[in-house]
Design an enzyme around this catalytic site. Structure first.
Site: not given
Length: 334
Positions: A13, A152-154, A183, A198, A234, A315
């Site tokens: 970012i 957040s992006c979402t 990510t 994850r 994801r 995103n």
């Protein structure tokens, strides 16, 4: 007057924000960066990007700075923000994009170090306010909002369409799924992680995991508090995601009425934030799209008063452009 910006955390970012300022803003200038990585690595990752391509300006570095297109940007490597000397560079606004200082009580160290305002590029705690540009940015109060979150992006994808649909039809309750690009918080190969899903290899698995985006919508749309929940899947793409929202309305609707409401908003007051498309999109089609949310009209489904809608988002870049719009708003009120 050009507003001077510092970036704390020169990762995905942070670097995207730097590029966005170069490409899209005449009012902002990045004058200093703080990151624990060495300057050779930082300059290389800025110059070459696997998604964005090569930066269109010459990038050089020395022990204390990176120079882009002939302009010098001071670089620091401080672990504690309170040790930064933002004042020495007359920094007005700090973009806090490390992911480590999401508690505003910690992020306010940037103000103690000389900055005037801090914008956290993530969901935050103890922040003065959370904003999604295009949804609730008009409630920004420069007198009382010093450390804020850009969500957040979402959330930046979900909130614009949720606002339009709730204002027009009334959302009784709903569930969302974000089909999200992997990510850096995931593992390239199977390896330990506090989230055991994850921990599995990101590039070969669909990885179910949590998202706070649905509940976070209530921070910018209080009328939806307690009405939405959801999770993330994801998937093995590097960027380009989609939010699927299924909700119940107060009365029966049609596909046509749902799409018409979004289209009207997208060509009107939500133009920068929300786009409307009738094209047969796939994820690569929306990479480098600057909108926070790109509504896919062809995927709208209705059964009685139950509605399913989908909106795409880059995103990284889409969120960064939303963050840039918020930063320019804050800058305009300094």
């Amino acid at each position: 007057m050009t507003i001077r910006v510092g970036i704390n955390g020169f990762g995905r970012i942070g670097r995207n924000f730097f590029r966005a300022v170069l490409e899209r803003s005449d009012d902002l200038e990045v004058v200093a960066v703080n990151d624990l990585t060495d300057n050779k690595t930082l300059s290389t990752l800025l110059k070459f990007d696997s998604i964005m391509g090569r930066l269109g300006q010459e990038v050089e570095y020395d022990d204390d700075s990176i120079t882009v297109g002939g302009k010098r940007i001071a670089v620091y490597a401080e672990r504690d923000p309170k040790n930064l000397d933002w004042a020495a560079h007359n920094v007005d606004i700090v973009i806090e994009s490390t992911g480590f200082f999401t508690d505003a009580n910690a992020a306010k160290a940037h103000i103690e170090a000389g900055a005037k305002k801090v914008i956290i590029s993530a969901p935050a705690s103890n922040e003065d306010a959370t904003f999604v540009y295009g949804v609730n940015h008009e409630s920004y109060d420069p007198e009382n909002h010093n450390v804020i979150s850009g969500a957040s992006c979402t959330t930046n994808c979900l909130a614009p369409m949720a606002k339009v649909l709730n204002d027009k039809f009334g959302i009784e309750n709903g569930l969302m799924t974000t089909v999200h690009a992997y990510t850096g918080d995931q593992r390239l190969h199977d390896a330990p992680h506090r989230d055991l899903r994850r921990a599995r290899a990101a590039a070969v698995n669909i990885v179910p995991t949590s998202t706070g985006a649905a509940k976070a919508v209530a921070l910018v749309l209080p009328e939806l508090k307690g009405k939405l929940d959801g999770y993330a899947l994801r998937v093995p793409v590097i960027t380009g995601s989609a939010t699927d929202l299924t909700f119940n309305t107060k009365s029966e609707v049609t596909v046509e009425s749902i799409n018409a409401a979004i289209k009207e908003a997208a060509v009107g007051e939500f133009g920068e934030t929300l786009a409307y498309s009738e094209e047969p999109l796939v994820s690569t089609d929306i990479v480098h799209d600057s909108h926070g949310s790109i509504f896919d009209a062809g995927l709208t489904k209705v059964s009685g008063n139950t509605v399913k809608v989908v909106s795409w988002y880059d995103n990284e870049w889409g969120y960064t452009c939303q963050l840039l719009r918020l930063t320019e708003l804050v800058a305009s009120k300094l």
